[in-house]
Write a protein that holds these residues in place. Structure first.
Motif, mmCIF file in Angstrom:
data_model
loop_
_atom_site.group_PDB
_atom_site.id
_atom_site.type_symbol
_atom_site.label_atom_id
_atom_site.label_comp_id
_atom_site.label_asym_id
_atom_site.label_seq_id
_atom_site.Cartn_x
_atom_site.Cartn_y
_atom_site.Cartn_z
ATOM 1 N N SER A 89 0.870 -1.179 0.000
ATOM 2 C CA SER A 89 0.000 0.000 0.000
ATOM 3 C C SER A 89 0.904 1.226 0.000
ATOM 4 N N GLN A 98 8.446 5.264 0.742
ATOM 5 C CA GLN A 98 8.387 4.079 1.602
ATOM 6 C C GLN A 98 8.590 2.754 0.877
ATOM 7 N N ILE A 158 10.076 -1.257 1.999
ATOM 8 C CA ILE A 158 9.199 -2.428 1.987
ATOM 9 C C ILE A 158 9.810 -3.501 1.082
ATOM 10 N N GLN A 184 14.036 8.840 3.395
ATOM 11 C CA GLN A 184 13.888 7.395 3.603
ATOM 12 C C GLN A 184 14.412 6.590 2.422
ATOM 13 N N GLN A 205 5.472 6.025 8.541
ATOM 14 C CA GLN A 205 5.784 4.649 8.116
ATOM 15 C C GLN A 205 4.930 3.658 8.909
ATOM 16 N N ARG A 238 1.997 4.293 9.926
ATOM 17 C CA ARG A 238 0.664 4.461 9.345
ATOM 18 C C ARG A 238 0.547 3.688 8.023
ATOM 19 N N MET A 239 1.465 3.976 7.093
ATOM 20 C CA MET A 239 1.297 3.451 5.725
ATOM 21 C C MET A 239 1.887 2.058 5.515
ATOM 22 N N SER A 240 3.012 1.761 6.184
ATOM 23 C CA SER A 240 3.674 0.484 5.936
ATOM 24 C C SER A 240 3.271 -0.593 6.934
#
Lengths: 273, 322
Positions: free
Chosen positions: A117, A123, A127, A157, B97, B99-101
């Motif tokens: 997501s 981000q 992931i 990040q 992070q 929150r979203m990951s």
């Protein structure tokens, strides 16, 4: 290099472009220009034999992973997933509608084939690194691909993840930067100059490959090269054109985050062919 | 910390030590448990896991955002990541992070914030986490745990490991009194009643449980009988326990946290909607603290048994207002 019919791939890229225009215009919003610049990259991944995947079994543990870190480019991903058979093509027409699994940015819990997501920029590479490390822990041979925007590389990040991926020597991780030269309010050069991109990644101990991101031959060759590197992550800096294939979008970056009105969409479909 | 000494509580381990030891035990039982560190493993005590299972331990350096994202990826592949840093850095640096990951996709990541609260002492406000519980509660789907002592920490870390979904656990730096001298039963989402009482209910978590027990002793000397609840799980809140506590007619909450968004807020919401009674709140208020000895800080910022006693008397005096 695998035996690939380039003409068929080019046709597929055209189909994806048509889907992107059609679905965003129907939705009345979205980021068609950011999706158009990444079309050849997802075409190579999903239809050029790069990704080992099984649309009938989206959670196959040994599948290769594609993580769209620049989540706003999702119309291209949705088009590729639909064409690959993850879900019916008709679903594309419900982009961004209430109750549709095709949300404005990718939701891994809603749509088969979506691995993460995303939408909050910066981000996806972290992931992807998690997936790459899991492969190592489980003794699996899958590869992980993450697609980032060039504006996204403003995010700290991204570089935390870049440093860590090289430190952990994850050879099964490939990042692609869709270097379309524009972000929301201007060129990357004027907003926040991320250049020189490839040198930055190389300084972070990544294997760097620089290509024309709309030349399918070069894209496929770059993935082949990345897959031969096993002791460090690879990055493909793909030089692209924001809005590629649709003249008004190519000419004016202020279309970022806007869908074409129906008349311009019709013209765009004619131009794409 | 000397809280609880005058009522005979003996000093035990720091909850971070209990966490580190429990994590090693979990590692033996479950090969899918992996641990991520932001270069604080000898402070958060994940160094114990690192020594026992080096191949399942990743120090990602001083980079909490990446730490949380990597954990999301590992959890997507079926791993059970325990990620640890100082509570303030984990929750404040990497909130988006989380929150979203983690939270939005509902991934099975266990977030451990050590050095919670102001009881870290001399290192001062930049290292003190006073807002972590509020932030964790603001993440949909997260369970939020604040253990009181070594027994609670070990048990709740194990409960978190088997709970499906994201969890936040706050542990602390100093050695703390053992509240559960004879062990205890711990169920995620179920408060523990440590003392019965009819006049007022003291609902606390973390270090303030020992303070609440001390307060109940002081109140007893004045003929006031206080019920004491260890509300180790702030979310999901044990509302039935709150309803039972409200039968005393007055409630005091006590927490080592800002007044905003922590235990007091959670209990107040349940009280307002289900069982209105007068409430008083013992907390850090709306301020950062400063450097100093933990005991000095607790005294200066009002996190003492005496403060709970005063709050209890206020709450009891207000019973007639309702």
């Amino acid at each position: 290099m695998k035996e690939i019919n380039l003409e068929e791939l080019q046709t597929k890229a055209r189909i994806l472009r048509r889907h992107i225009i059609t679905m965003t215009t129907k939705a009345g919003s979205g980021h068609p220009s950011s999706a158009l610049s990444m079309v050849e990259i997802v075409t190579a991944l999903y239809f050029g034999g790069v990704l080992r995947h099984d649309p009938s079994n989206p959670t196959w543990p040994d599948r290769d992973r594609f993580i769209l870190s620049k989540g706003h480019g999702c119309p291209a991903l949705y088009a590729a997933l639909a064409e690959a058979g993850y879900f019916p093509i008709e679903w594309l027409s419900r982009l961004r509608q209430l109750g549709s699994p095709l949300e404005g940015h990718p939701n891994m819990r809603a749509l088969p084939g979506v691995e993460a997501s995303t939408g909050s920029l910066g981000q996806g590479l972290s992931i992807a690194l998690g997936h790459a490390l899991a492969a190592r822990l489980d003794g699996k041979g899958y590869r992980v691909y993450a697609l980032l925007g060039d504006g996204e590389c403003d995010q700290g990040q991204v570089w935390e993840a870049a440093m860590a991926a090289a430190h952990f020597q994850v050879g099964n991780l490939t990042a692609i930067v869709d270097h379309n030269k524009y972000q929301q309010t201007g060129s990357v050069e004027t907003v926040m100059d991320v250049r020189p991109l490839i040198e930055k990644w190389r300084a972070f101990h990544w294997h760097g490959i620089e290509i024309d991101g709309h030349d399918l031959r070069e894209v496929l060759k770059a993935f082949d090269e990345a897959n031969t590197i096993n002791d460090q992550p690879s990055v493909i800096v793909a030089h692209t054109v924001k809005g590629k294939g649709v003249t008004p979008l190519e000419k004016d970056y202020t279309w970022h985050g806007k869908a074409l009105p129906p008349d311009l969409a019709e013209a765009a479909l004619k131009e794409i062919g | 910390m000397n809280i609880g000494r005058r009522i005979g509580l003996t000093l035990g381990k720091a909850t971070r030590d209990a966490f580190g030891e429990a994590l090693v035990e979990l590692g033996k039982e479950n090969p899918n448990i992996v641990v991520l560190d932001g270069d604080l493993n000898n402070s958060t005590k994940t160094d114990l896991f690192a020594k026992a299972f080096p191949e399942r331990f990743f120090n990602v350096g001083i980079a909490e955002s990446n730490l949380v994202g990597v954990a999301g990826g590992l959890a997507s592949c079926g791993k059970v990541p325990f990620i640890a840093s100082f509570a303030c850095f984990m929750m404040c640096n990497a909130f988006d992070q989380l929150r979203m990951s983690v939270a939005f996709p509902g991934l099975n990541v266990k977030v451990v914030g050590s050095h919670g609260g102001i009881s870290i002492g001399e290192d001062g406000p930049s290292q003190m986490s006073v807002e972590d519980v509020a932030l964790a509660c603001a993440l949909p789907g997260f369970a939020v745990l604040v253990p009181a002592d070594q027994e609670a920490a070990a048990a709740l870390v194990k409960a978190a490991a088997v709970h499906r979904g994201p969890v936040y656990i706050r542990v602390g730096r100093p050695k703390v009194p053992i509240v559960y001298q004879n062990g205890g039963e711990f169920t995620l989402g179920r408060a523990n009643c440590l003392r019965e009482g009819r006049d007022v209910a003291l609902i606390a978590n973390g270090l303030m449980v020992a303070a609440a027990l001390e307060a109940s002793h002081l109140l007893h000397q004045e003929g006031i009988e206080a019920l004491v609840l260890d509300m180790h799980t702030v979310k999901p809140l044990d509302e039935e326990a709150v309803v039972r506590a409200a039968q005393t007619g007055a409630i005091v909450t006590a927490e080592e946290h800002l007044i905003w968004g922590g235990l007091g807020s959670a209990v107040a919401r349940a009280v307002a909607s289900r069982c209105p009674v007068p409430m008083e709140f013992v907390s850090l208020g709306d301020t950062y603290a400063e450097s100093g000895k933990p005991e000095e800080l607790f005294e200066k910022y009002g996190l003492t048994a005496e403060a709970i006693v005063r709050a209890a008397k206020h709450a009891i005096a207000r019973k007639k207002d309702v």
